[in-house]
Write a protein that holds these residues in place. Structure first.
Motif, PDB file in Angstrom:
ATOM      1  N   LYS A  41       1.052  -1.133   0.119  1.00 25.93           N
ATOM      2  CA  LYS A  41      -0.146   0.046   0.052  1.00 25.93           C
ATOM      3  C   LYS A  41       1.059   1.127   0.107  1.00 25.93           C
ATOM      4  O   LYS A  41       0.803   2.206  -0.961  1.00 25.93           O
ATOM      5  N   SER A  42       1.737   1.320   1.141  1.00 24.57           N
ATOM      6  CA  SER A  42       2.572   2.503   0.936  1.00 24.57           C
ATOM      7  C   SER A  42       3.473   2.689  -0.344  1.00 24.57           C
ATOM      8  O   SER A  42       3.804   3.706  -0.560  1.00 24.57           O
ATOM      9  N   SER A  43       3.872   1.626  -0.882  1.00 26.17           N
ATOM     10  CA  SER A  43       4.654   1.738  -1.951  1.00 26.17           C
ATOM     11  C   SER A  43       3.858   2.691  -3.163  1.00 26.17           C
ATOM     12  O   SER A  43       4.503   3.322  -3.876  1.00 26.17           O
ATOM     13  N   PRO A 152       5.072  10.274   4.959  1.00 24.95           N
ATOM     14  CA  PRO A 152       5.201   9.036   5.013  1.00 24.95           C
ATOM     15  C   PRO A 152       4.752   8.367   6.630  1.00 24.95           C
ATOM     16  O   PRO A 152       5.082   8.795   7.566  1.00 24.95           O
ATOM     17  N   GLN A 153       4.363   6.965   6.585  1.00 27.62           N
ATOM     18  CA  GLN A 153       3.963   6.605   7.885  1.00 27.62           C
ATOM     19  C   GLN A 153       4.947   6.582   8.994  1.00 27.62           C
ATOM     20  O   GLN A 153       4.801   6.986   9.993  1.00 27.62           O
ATOM     21  N   GLU A 154       6.160   6.302   8.424  1.00 26.88           N
ATOM     22  CA  GLU A 154       7.188   6.172   9.448  1.00 26.88           C
ATOM     23  C   GLU A 154       7.340   7.854  10.159  1.00 26.88           C
ATOM     24  O   GLU A 154       8.253   7.880  11.072  1.00 26.88           O
ATOM     25  N   LEU A 763      -3.423  10.035   3.526  1.00 25.41           N
ATOM     26  CA  LEU A 763      -3.155   9.593   5.049  1.00 25.41           C
ATOM     27  C   LEU A 763      -2.660   8.299   5.215  1.00 25.41           C
ATOM     28  O   LEU A 763      -3.480   7.352   4.529  1.00 25.41           O
ATOM     29  N   ASP A 764      -1.627   7.984   5.464  1.00 27.21           N
ATOM     30  CA  ASP A 764      -0.854   6.706   5.630  1.00 27.21           C
ATOM     31  C   ASP A 764      -1.054   5.820   7.101  1.00 27.21           C
ATOM     32  O   ASP A 764      -0.374   6.384   8.026  1.00 27.21           O
ATOM     33  N   GLU A 765      -2.032   4.845   7.235  1.00 30.10           N
ATOM     34  CA  GLU A 765      -2.196   4.387   8.425  1.00 30.10           C
ATOM     35  C   GLU A 765      -2.610   5.419   9.570  1.00 30.10           C
ATOM     36  O   GLU A 765      -1.775   5.575  10.530  1.00 30.10           O
TER      37      GLU A 765
HETATM   38 MG   LIG Z   1       2.640   0.743   4.980  1.00 30.17          MG
END
Ligand SMILES: [Mg+2]
Ligand SMILES: Nc1ncnc2c1ncn2[C@@H]1O[C@H](COP(=O)(O)OP(=O)(O)O)[C@@H](O)[C@H]1O
Length: 820
Positions: A41-43, A152-154, A763-765
């Motif tokens: 997904k994040s990709s 990004p999520q991180e 929005l990522d997670e």
């Molecule tokens: Mg992800």
């Protein structure tokens, strides 16, 4: 009408977990990318960011090495967005090279028009398209995108841990508060420039009143000069009028003077002519005198010459005759003497030939008599004998020769036969007897021949002796013939001499007679009266000379008289000319006197004219001088005017600069500072209010309150005590981060006018650690936000209820796959 950006689709090829090309389409409204952790997904989100801004080296950027699918050489992302009603396709590629993974050149297709770009150019173009602050274009990361559209999520929580200085700095840049600082700096620079300018203008305009004074005095001088110039010009006009009046008189005087000088010239030339004529006349007189005396002398001489009674012609004839006579007499005398000599010579010859005759006679008697014919006959006989003897000897010799050759033949035969064995004709052997027979016969023949030869040789010697004798006799006879010939010749000569002598003897008588005759004639010739005749000739000659002199003299006299006549005539003419000249001179003189008188009378006018003219020229030069000075003054005045206007300009400039300076310090800089403060306050207040609101919405717990400090650092107060982020639960942390991000998003979208990403949120997670209740609150927040396109990535299937569209992401052995 929508102008801001939304995403239409994204195409991935060899990106992270995606192998072959995959296209994911997005709609307006909320879309959920649902799938298990690690399904890919994040990709997709990373691919979108890469398509927009490319890779970077900083820790926050997307990395090429993590994007390109492991084991692939090439990968690419194609992103289709819509901005300002335009469809824009962005394409970027990745390539594996020996040095690592590199971005290849990409392109943009705007309204179907394709344009290639380098990765950096492409990023600049997209920042332009998104209308992001230009100052941020050079940064490798795009904080506006990260803070507003997608984090990004991180890195969701990372912003909370940022150092406060760094954060404030970043925000100042994003909100363009930074530019007020620059404005202040620039206005400081302007102020110092203005101050310098004021100082300079002050210096320039300082002596303005002095300059004005200077100009005033100059103008006064100029007007004074104009006055004096006017006076001068008036008197010039006056002078000119005066001069005009006098001018005609002066002109007349000039003409008179010219006339006078021409008359004087005429007089001078007449004078020189007259003097020429005078000297010519005196010359003529002298020559007349000389000629007259010469004529007189010659006439005297002529009278003195006495001419004989006889006529000249006769005298000439006499002279001719007598001189002829004399010449003739001389000539005959000479001929006679010559003749005499000849006769004498002939006589002498006769005398000598007499002697020769005597000699010849004695010689003749001495010469013997020879019978020449008998001698000749005898010689002939002997010669005949000689001849016959010779013939006989020759025949004997011939016969002897033949005998000798016969003997030789016989000897050869005998020799041959003695050596022969067989007959050469019949080839029969030759017998010895036969041989001997032949040899004997040959010997016999030889003997006979020898005998004959002996007889012949005897005869030969006999004949030889006879021949010798005959030869002697013939020589003798020949000698006799010769002697006979010589003596007969001599006799002939002598006889001749004798004959001549006889002839001479007969001539001698004649010669002697002619001698006498000649001598007589000579005597007669000698008697010619030479001297007398010569005297006569001389007398005649003298008379003739008198004649010639007389005629010469009379010719001379007549010539001189002719010349005299001419000279006298010329003299007459000269005298007449002189008289004529004198007459004309007299009238010229009268004219001259008259003119002189007139000129004397008019001379004062001329003097007056000259002095007036001088005065005029003086006036003129004075005028010129004043004009020059006036011109100089005029120039000076002009210069002064220019300087004054410059100084006034400088003064005005100075005043303007002063106004600007005071405006900038009193109005502009405080205003800028005010705006800055105001802006910052607005950002802070809005951010702080939203942050509190979103957090309250996400977290039910009334005991936890949050706010922002002036460095935008979140402050957490739990039960009235300050708490640290680390003290919060996972869900609380996520809520804090989400609230912070969403409020920041809102503030940026509000404050920075014109950015084109206001309508999209990714929005990522976002609900990591959230309770079901909390997840429902996210819906409220999203509702409040009213964003046109929202893309949410989550592994929570509960999230489905929040969205309009769902895309399922899963993974099998080949890689990630997409399904609706
Ligand atoms: Mg992800
Ligand atoms: N360069 C890569 N090549 C191949 N697979 C990759 C690469 N980078 C990450 N992956 C893998 O792709 C999968 C999907 O990752 P990701 O999209 O982050 O998952 P999620 O769906 O949890 O967001 C993960 O299993 C990850 O290990």
């Amino acid at each position: 009408m929508f102008w801001k950006m939304i995403i239409k689709y994204v195409k991935l090829r060899n990106i992270r977990s995606y192998s072959s090309s995959i296209k994911i389409e997005f709609q307006e409204g909320r879309t959920l990318l649902l799938g298990d952790i690690g399904s890919g997904k994040s990709s997709i989100l990373q691919a979108i960011e890469f398509a927009l801004f490319g890779t970077g080296t900083s820790s926050e950027s997307v990395k090429g090495s993590s994007l390109l699918r492991r084991g692939s050489k090439k990968g690419s992302v194609e992103l289709c967005i819509e901005v300002s009603k335009k469809e824009i396709i962005i394409w970027r590629g990745l390539e594996k090279a020996s040095t690592g993974i590199k971005q290849s050149n990409g392109y943009l297709i705007i309204n179907g028009e394709k344009q290639a770009y380098t990765p950096v150019e492409l990023k600049t173009r997209i920042i332009e398209i998104l209308n992001y602050p230009r100052e941020l274009a050079s940064k490798s990361k795009s904080p506006v995108f990260r803070f507003t559209v997608y984090t990004p999520q991180e890195q969701m929580k990372q912003i909370l841990n940022m150092g406060s200085d760094e954060r404030v700095d970043t925000f100042r840049k994003i909100f363009q508060i930074e530019k007020y600082k620059r404005i202040k700096e620039n206005s400081q620079a302007l102020r110092s420039f203005l101050r310098e300018k004021i100082e300079y203008s002050k210096g320039l305009s300082q002596d303005i009143s002095e300059k004005k004074e200077e100009l005033k005095t100059l103008l006064k001088k100029i007007s004074e000069r104009k006055e004096s110039l006017k006076a001068i010009r008036e008197s010039i006009v006056e002078k000119k009028e005066n001069l005009k009046k006098i001018e005609s008189e002066v002109e007349l005087l000039k003409k008179k003077k010219e006339e006078l000088s021409s008359i004087q010239q005429q007089l001078a030339s007449a004078f020189s002519k007259a003097s020429g004529l005078g000297s010519r006349a005196s010359e003529l007189r002298e020559s007349i005198q000389a000629n007259e005396s010469e004529v007189e002398k010659s006439s005297q001489k002529l009278k003195e010459i006495k001419l004989p009674e006889v006529k000249e012609q006769e005298l000439r004839q006499q002279y001719k005759r007598i001189s002829g006579e004399i010449a003739e007499a001389n000539a005959s005398k000479a001929t006679l003497h010559e003749k005499l000599q000849q006769v004498k010579n002939s006589l002498q010859e006769v005398e000598s030939s007499k002697k020769d005759c005597e000699d010849a006679k004695s010689q003749l008697s001495k010469i013997e008599h020879f019978d020449i014919d008998a001698s000749r006959r005898k010689l002939e006989e002997i010669k005949k004998i000689e001849k016959s003897l010779g013939e006989k000897l020759a025949s004997i010799e011939k016969e002897l020769f033949s005998c000798r050759s016969q003997v030789e033949k016989e000897e050869q035969l005998a020799e041959k036969v003695s050596r022969m064995d067989s007959c050469p004709l019949c080839k029969q052997p030759v017998g010895e007897s036969h041989k001997q027979e032949i040899c004997e016969k040959s010997a016999e023949a030889k003997k006979k021949l020898k005998e004959k030869m002996g007889q012949l040789e005897k005869d030969q010697s006999g004949f030889k002796q006879e021949l010798e004798k005959a030869s002697e006799q013939s020589a003798l006879a020949a000698k006799q013939v010769e002697q006979a010939l010589i003596s007969s010749e001599k006799k002939e000569q002598l006889k001749n001499a004798l004959y001549n002598y006889e002839k001479a003897l007969s001539k001698e008588k004649d010669l002697k007679e002619s001698l006498q005759k000649t001598q007589r004639e000579i005597e007669k010739a000698e008697s010619y009266p030479f001297e007398k005749k010569m005297q006569e000739l001389e007398d005649i000659d003298a008379s003739l000379r008198a004649f010639s002199e007389h005629s010469k003299l009379s010719a001379l006299i007549s010539e001189k008289q002719k010349q005299l006549g001419l000279a006298k005539k010329a003299l007459e003419q000269a005298r007449a000319d002189i008289k004529e000249l004198n007459k004309s001179n007299l009238s010229l003189k009268e004219k001259e006197d008259l003119l002189k008188k007139e000129i004397r009378e008019k001379e004062p006018a001329e003097k007056d004219f000259v002095s007036q003219k001088e005065a005029l020229s003086e006036l003129n030069s004075k005028e010129k001088m004043i004009l020059e000075i006036a011109k100089e003054d005029e120039e000076k005045a002009e210069k002064a005017r220019v300087q004054i206007s410059e100084k006034e300009k400088a003064k005005a400039e100075m005043e303007r600069s002063r106004k600007i300076l005071s405006w900038s310090s009193e109005v502009f800089i405080p205003m800028v500072e005010n705006i800055e403060k105001h802006l910052f306050a607005r950002v802070y207040n809005e951010f702080d209010a939203l942050f509190r609101e979103w957090f309250e919405m996400l977290v039910e717990d009334e005991s936890i309150k949050v706010r922002l400090d002036p460095t935008f650092t979140p402050i957490i107060v739990q039960n009235g005590y300050d708490a640290d982020v680390s003290d919060l639960s996972g869900g609380e942390k996520t809520s804090l981060a989400l609230a912070y991000r969403l409020s920041l998003n809102q503030v940026i979208n509000d404050v920075i006018s014109g950015i084109n990403t206001k309508d999209i949120l990714i929005l990522d997670e976002p609900t990591d650690g959230f309770s079901t209740e909390q997840m429902d609150r996210v819906r409220d927040v999203l509702d409040r936000l009213k964003i046109r396109q929202v893309i949410i990535v989550s592994h929570e299937s509960k999230m489905e209820s929040l969205v309009d569209y769902r895309i399922r992401v899963s993974k099998d052995s080949g890689g990630s796959i997409i399904s609706a």
